[in-house]
Motif scaffolding. Structure first.
Motif, PDB file in Angstrom:
ATOM      1  N   THR A  81       1.075  -1.026   0.139  1.00  0.00           N
ATOM      2  CA  THR A  81       0.202   0.330   0.198  1.00  0.00           C
ATOM      3  C   THR A  81       0.629   1.418  -0.552  1.00  0.00           C
ATOM      4  O   THR A  81       2.079   1.730   0.416  1.00  0.00           O
ATOM      5  CB  THR A  81      -0.534  -0.293   0.960  1.00  0.00           C
ATOM      6  N   ASP A  82       0.161   2.464  -0.407  1.00  0.00           N
ATOM      7  CA  ASP A  82       1.438   3.855  -0.193  1.00  0.00           C
ATOM      8  C   ASP A  82       1.255   3.731   0.833  1.00  0.00           C
ATOM      9  O   ASP A  82       2.817   4.496   1.330  1.00  0.00           O
ATOM     10  CB  ASP A  82       0.042   4.865  -1.140  1.00  0.00           C
ATOM     11  N   SER A 120       1.963   1.928   3.519  1.00  0.00           N
ATOM     12  CA  SER A 120       3.249   1.192   4.354  1.00  0.00           C
ATOM     13  C   SER A 120       4.673   1.279   3.191  1.00  0.00           C
ATOM     14  O   SER A 120       5.892   1.885   3.997  1.00  0.00           O
ATOM     15  CB  SER A 120       3.234  -0.274   4.027  1.00  0.00           C
ATOM     16  N   ILE A 121       4.410   1.979   1.976  1.00  0.00           N
ATOM     17  CA  ILE A 121       5.542   2.932   1.306  1.00  0.00           C
ATOM     18  C   ILE A 121       6.399   4.341   1.998  1.00  0.00           C
ATOM     19  O   ILE A 121       7.416   4.165   2.444  1.00  0.00           O
ATOM     20  CB  ILE A 121       5.836   3.250  -0.334  1.00  0.00           C
ATOM     21  N   ARG A 122       4.771   5.270   2.394  1.00  0.00           N
ATOM     22  CA  ARG A 122       5.641   6.053   2.854  1.00  0.00           C
ATOM     23  C   ARG A 122       5.950   5.496   4.849  1.00  0.00           C
ATOM     24  O   ARG A 122       7.447   6.342   4.733  1.00  0.00           O
ATOM     25  CB  ARG A 122       3.959   6.870   3.648  1.00  0.00           C
ATOM     26  N   THR A 123       5.767   4.725   5.213  1.00  0.00           N
ATOM     27  CA  THR A 123       6.589   4.100   6.366  1.00  0.00           C
ATOM     28  C   THR A 123       7.667   3.790   6.619  1.00  0.00           C
ATOM     29  O   THR A 123       9.175   3.831   6.724  1.00  0.00           O
ATOM     30  CB  THR A 123       5.952   3.367   7.304  1.00  0.00           C
ATOM     31  N   MET A 124       8.135   2.213   5.084  1.00  0.00           N
ATOM     32  CA  MET A 124       9.033   2.103   4.825  1.00  0.00           C
ATOM     33  C   MET A 124      10.104   3.179   4.114  1.00  0.00           C
ATOM     34  O   MET A 124      12.067   2.866   4.863  1.00  0.00           O
ATOM     35  CB  MET A 124       9.550   1.402   3.671  1.00  0.00           C
ATOM     36  N   ARG A 125       9.753   4.142   3.319  1.00  0.00           N
ATOM     37  CA  ARG A 125      10.917   5.215   3.492  1.00  0.00           C
ATOM     38  C   ARG A 125      11.484   5.706   4.363  1.00  0.00           C
ATOM     39  O   ARG A 125      12.653   5.920   4.733  1.00  0.00           O
ATOM     40  CB  ARG A 125       9.717   6.246   2.333  1.00  0.00           C
ATOM     41  N   ARG A 126      10.388   5.854   5.673  1.00  0.00           N
ATOM     42  CA  ARG A 126      10.827   6.624   6.623  1.00  0.00           C
ATOM     43  C   ARG A 126      11.831   5.377   7.549  1.00  0.00           C
ATOM     44  O   ARG A 126      13.229   5.641   7.752  1.00  0.00           O
ATOM     45  CB  ARG A 126       9.925   7.331   7.943  1.00  0.00           C
ATOM     46  N   PRO A 173      -2.289 -10.253  -7.712  1.00  0.00           N
ATOM     47  CA  PRO A 173      -2.583 -10.339  -6.525  1.00  0.00           C
ATOM     48  C   PRO A 173      -3.491  -9.722  -6.466  1.00  0.00           C
ATOM     49  O   PRO A 173      -3.761  -8.316  -6.692  1.00  0.00           O
ATOM     50  CB  PRO A 173      -1.496 -10.232  -5.428  1.00  0.00           C
ATOM     51  N   ARG A 174      -4.079  -9.456  -5.430  1.00  0.00           N
ATOM     52  CA  ARG A 174      -5.996  -8.895  -4.319  1.00  0.00           C
ATOM     53  C   ARG A 174      -4.414  -7.644  -4.034  1.00  0.00           C
ATOM     54  O   ARG A 174      -4.899  -6.830  -4.216  1.00  0.00           O
ATOM     55  CB  ARG A 174      -5.781  -9.813  -3.216  1.00  0.00           C
ATOM     56  N   PHE A 175      -3.451  -8.012  -2.712  1.00  0.00           N
ATOM     57  CA  PHE A 175      -3.251  -7.250  -2.540  1.00  0.00           C
ATOM     58  C   PHE A 175      -1.445  -7.125  -3.265  1.00  0.00           C
ATOM     59  O   PHE A 175      -0.381  -7.504  -2.578  1.00  0.00           O
ATOM     60  CB  PHE A 175      -2.641  -6.929  -1.270  1.00  0.00           C
ATOM     61  N   PRO A 176      -1.093  -6.399  -4.629  1.00  0.00           N
ATOM     62  CA  PRO A 176       0.131  -6.318  -5.201  1.00  0.00           C
ATOM     63  C   PRO A 176       1.202  -5.575  -4.488  1.00  0.00           C
ATOM     64  O   PRO A 176       0.966  -4.885  -3.883  1.00  0.00           O
ATOM     65  CB  PRO A 176      -0.071  -5.303  -6.781  1.00  0.00           C
ATOM     66  N   ILE A 177       2.424  -6.570  -4.771  1.00  0.00           N
ATOM     67  CA  ILE A 177       3.279  -5.765  -4.780  1.00  0.00           C
ATOM     68  C   ILE A 177       4.166  -4.411  -5.218  1.00  0.00           C
ATOM     69  O   ILE A 177       4.562  -4.321  -6.536  1.00  0.00           O
ATOM     70  CB  ILE A 177       4.892  -6.703  -3.984  1.00  0.00           C
ATOM     71  N   LEU A 178       3.824  -3.587  -4.050  1.00  0.00           N
ATOM     72  CA  LEU A 178       4.616  -2.128  -4.609  1.00  0.00           C
ATOM     73  C   LEU A 178       5.826  -1.693  -4.547  1.00  0.00           C
ATOM     74  O   LEU A 178       6.277  -1.161  -5.443  1.00  0.00           O
ATOM     75  CB  LEU A 178       3.767  -1.210  -4.154  1.00  0.00           C
ATOM     76  N   ALA A 179       6.644  -3.206  -3.574  1.00  0.00           N
ATOM     77  CA  ALA A 179       7.715  -1.918  -3.507  1.00  0.00           C
ATOM     78  C   ALA A 179       7.991  -2.640  -1.911  1.00  0.00           C
ATOM     79  O   ALA A 179       7.481  -3.774  -1.147  1.00  0.00           O
ATOM     80  CB  ALA A 179       8.341  -0.225  -2.573  1.00  0.00           C
ATOM     81  N   ALA A 180       9.999  -2.473  -1.158  1.00  0.00           N
ATOM     82  CA  ALA A 180       9.716  -3.135  -0.692  1.00  0.00           C
ATOM     83  C   ALA A 180      10.974  -2.780  -0.096  1.00  0.00           C
ATOM     84  O   ALA A 180      12.005  -1.679  -0.559  1.00  0.00           O
ATOM     85  CB  ALA A 180      10.188  -4.593  -0.228  1.00  0.00           C
ATOM     86  N   LEU A 181      11.075  -2.634   1.624  1.00  0.00           N
ATOM     87  CA  LEU A 181      12.414  -2.855   2.455  1.00  0.00           C
ATOM     88  C   LEU A 181      13.046  -2.791   2.705  1.00  0.00           C
ATOM     89  O   LEU A 181      12.958  -4.512   2.995  1.00  0.00           O
ATOM     90  CB  LEU A 181      11.748  -1.961   3.675  1.00  0.00           C
ATOM     91  N   TYR A 182      15.025  -3.133   1.418  1.00  0.00           N
ATOM     92  CA  TYR A 182      15.869  -3.846   1.728  1.00  0.00           C
ATOM     93  C   TYR A 182      16.488  -3.521   2.688  1.00  0.00           C
ATOM     94  O   TYR A 182      17.222  -2.569   2.784  1.00  0.00           O
ATOM     95  CB  TYR A 182      16.241  -4.098   0.076  1.00  0.00           C
ATOM     96  N   SER A 235       5.557  -9.575   4.800  1.00  0.00           N
ATOM     97  CA  SER A 235       5.118  -9.195   4.663  1.00  0.00           C
ATOM     98  C   SER A 235       3.874  -8.755   6.053  1.00  0.00           C
ATOM     99  O   SER A 235       3.159  -9.664   5.954  1.00  0.00           O
ATOM    100  CB  SER A 235       3.668  -9.674   3.230  1.00  0.00           C
ATOM    101  N   GLY A 236       3.483  -7.027   6.354  1.00  0.00           N
ATOM    102  CA  GLY A 236       2.881  -6.415   7.035  1.00  0.00           C
ATOM    103  C   GLY A 236       1.708  -6.876   6.531  1.00  0.00           C
ATOM    104  O   GLY A 236       0.543  -7.495   7.798  1.00  0.00           O
ATOM    105  N   SER A 237       0.739  -6.436   5.684  1.00  0.00           N
ATOM    106  CA  SER A 237      -0.215  -6.566   5.259  1.00  0.00           C
ATOM    107  C   SER A 237      -0.820  -7.975   5.147  1.00  0.00           C
ATOM    108  O   SER A 237      -2.168  -8.033   5.625  1.00  0.00           O
ATOM    109  CB  SER A 237      -0.360  -6.415   3.804  1.00  0.00           C
ATOM    110  N   LEU A 238      -0.200  -8.551   4.921  1.00  0.00           N
ATOM    111  CA  LEU A 238       0.166 -10.311   4.916  1.00  0.00           C
ATOM    112  C   LEU A 238      -1.033 -11.397   6.471  1.00  0.00           C
ATOM    113  O   LEU A 238      -0.537 -12.164   6.085  1.00  0.00           O
ATOM    114  CB  LEU A 238      -0.104 -11.321   3.701  1.00  0.00           C
ATOM    115  N   HIS A 239       0.408 -10.207   7.252  1.00  0.00           N
ATOM    116  CA  HIS A 239       0.345 -10.913   8.211  1.00  0.00           C
ATOM    117  C   HIS A 239       1.798 -12.473   7.849  1.00  0.00           C
ATOM    118  O   HIS A 239       1.307 -13.920   8.913  1.00  0.00           O
ATOM    119  CB  HIS A 239      -0.696 -11.496   8.916  1.00  0.00           C
ATOM    120  N   VAL A 240       2.765 -12.275   7.046  1.00  0.00           N
ATOM    121  CA  VAL A 240       3.684 -13.431   7.033  1.00  0.00           C
ATOM    122  C   VAL A 240       4.782 -13.629   7.392  1.00  0.00           C
ATOM    123  O   VAL A 240       5.819 -11.858   6.495  1.00  0.00           O
ATOM    124  CB  VAL A 240       2.981 -13.993   5.433  1.00  0.00           C
TER     125      VAL A 240
END
Ligand code: PYC
Length: 412
Positions: A120-121, A123-129, A162-171, A273-278
């Motif tokens: 989601t947008d 979670s991208i914001r939180t990950m940037r931070r 997927p229902r919730f496509p992967i938009l980005a990741a914190l690596y 994945s936080g959104s998918l709890h995995v």
């Protein structure tokens, strides 16, 4: 081949020396540590190594490593959200990097990299931070996008199917997995060799406090006088603290995990994945080890549930559709002590000589080395080391919470 292995082979049928020993319980120790997990044992090790305090007992109601230390999914990382959290967990990660050498015991730390997916947008914001906070602290963490994610985890579905496509990741390249039992055994061995007594099957029934100062612990094996007591338990931390008259703002929830049959190696990073709890990684034996967020009800029951299996199965298939024929082999649960700000509570308490190392939620194992080291310093110096000051017991009355919910683990 190492010299140690050759010597062992030439030893023929001679039994290997014990890693730790059963010793008679004394009626008094300088320090009594309640809880024989990685935290308690690390504290015993550092009391001896850093402070020369050897008159130490570790009391474990079951066997060492029976609690969270043996039930976690072995993930190590330091990509937290707050500067206090990042500094603290990064010191732990550095100690883990040195552990096989420092303790002369192979703990199999595999720094294979850690990916936290954003769907989601928000979670991208939180990950940037998080990436920025991490980089300011010198921690290697950055935001990446589907083309790079695909290179790191080729079987992850990064399409828009997927229902919730992967938009980005914190690596987070330094993150990875470790052999959790080995960590427990290595600390137990060195604590024992340094003079600490490890007493398994000994349960604490009460704590004696006189005029605000601890005297000792009442156990199933009799009374033990103690100069200082550390509560390094999980699951039962509030019960133990209550015995000393210390109230903890903690609620306990089970967390379930499971492991599949062994597969050919295909997953070279930890995926969360936080959104998918995995969260999932592949073990050296090829199994996928995975877990979810905490169960929705506060309780002490550690039974696995079908609801967990259905949930994690569905979510795993959204991430890795090619796993549909893979069978789950085992599932288990551990107990997680959740604080209001998703940060632990460490150090002194209003009762003199009673210290806490509690509230570890779903993130305690990765903190074992630094929690042990700093708690040993707190006990030896009767003060709170700077690194753990943000996590002090008094922060709840001082309105100084350390909000880590955005990075604690998966979505709680
Ligand atoms: O904090 O990395 C974490 C974690 C993994 C599984 C549960 N918590």
């Amino acid at each position: 081949m190492s010299w140690k292995l050759i010597k062992q082979a030439l030893n023929g049928s001679k039994p290997l020396p014990r890693m730790w020993h059963e010793r008679p319980i004394k009626n008094s120790y300088d320090v009594v540590i309640i809880g024989g997990g990685a935290h308690g044992l690390a504290c015993a090790y550092y009391l001896i190594k850093d402070h020369g305090i050897t008159d130490v007992a570790v009391l474990e109601q079951s066997y060492i490593g029976a609690g969270g230390s043996g039930r976690n999914t072995t993930i190590i990382r330091s990509n937290y959200l707050t500067p206090e959290g990042v500094q603290f967990y990064d010191e732990s990660l550095k100690l883990y990097e040195q552990m096989s050498i420092d303790l002369d015991y192979n703990v199999m730390f595999s720094q294979r990299g850690h990916l936290t997916l954003a769907h989601t947008d928000g979670s991208i914001r939180t990950m940037r931070r998080r990436a920025e906070v991490n980089q300011i602290q010198g921690v290697d963490t950055r935001l990446i996008f589907p083309d790079e994610i695909k290179k790191l985890a080729p079987y992850l579905d990064v399409s828009d199917r997927p229902r919730f496509p992967i938009l980005a990741a914190l690596y987070h390249p330094p993150g990875g997995v470790i052999r959790h039992d080995a960590v427990v055994w290595a600390y137990a061995h060195h604590a024992d060799a340094g003079g600490a007594h490890i007493h398994q099957g000994v349960r604490v029934k009460d704590i004696r406090v006189t005029n605000g100062v601890v005297n000792g612990v009442e156990t199933t094996h009799g009374y033990i006088k103690a100069g200082a007591i550390l509560n390094a338990t999980a699951g039962w931390c509030t019960t133990i603290a209550d015995m000393a008259g210390v109230r903890l703002p903690i609620t306990t929830f089970p967390l379930q995990a499971s492991v599949t049959e062994a597969l050919k190696p295909f997953l070279n990073v930890v995926v969360v994945s936080g959104s998918l709890h995995v969260y999932v990684s592949q073990t050296d034996r090829g199994e996928l080890i995975m877990g979810a967020s905490v169960d929705p009800f506060a309780q002490y029951n550690m039974r696995g549930s079908l609801a967990y299996l259905e949930g994690i199965g569905g979510h795993m298939l959204e991430l890795f559709p090619m796993l549909s024929k893979v069978s789950m082999r085992r599932q288990w649960a551990g107990l997680c002590d959740m604080t209001p700000d998703y940060s632990p509570i460490m150090g002194v308490t209003p009762v003199e000589g009673f210290y806490v190392d509690v509230g570890w939620g779903t993130y305690g194992f990765k903190a074992s080395p630094i929690a042990g080291k700093t708690l040993a310093e707190a006990i030896a110096t009767r003060s709170t080391p700077e690194l753990i000051r943000p996590f002090r017991y008094s922060r709840f009355n001082e309105h100084a919470l350390v909000g880590e919910k955005g990075a604690a683990a998966v979505g709680h």
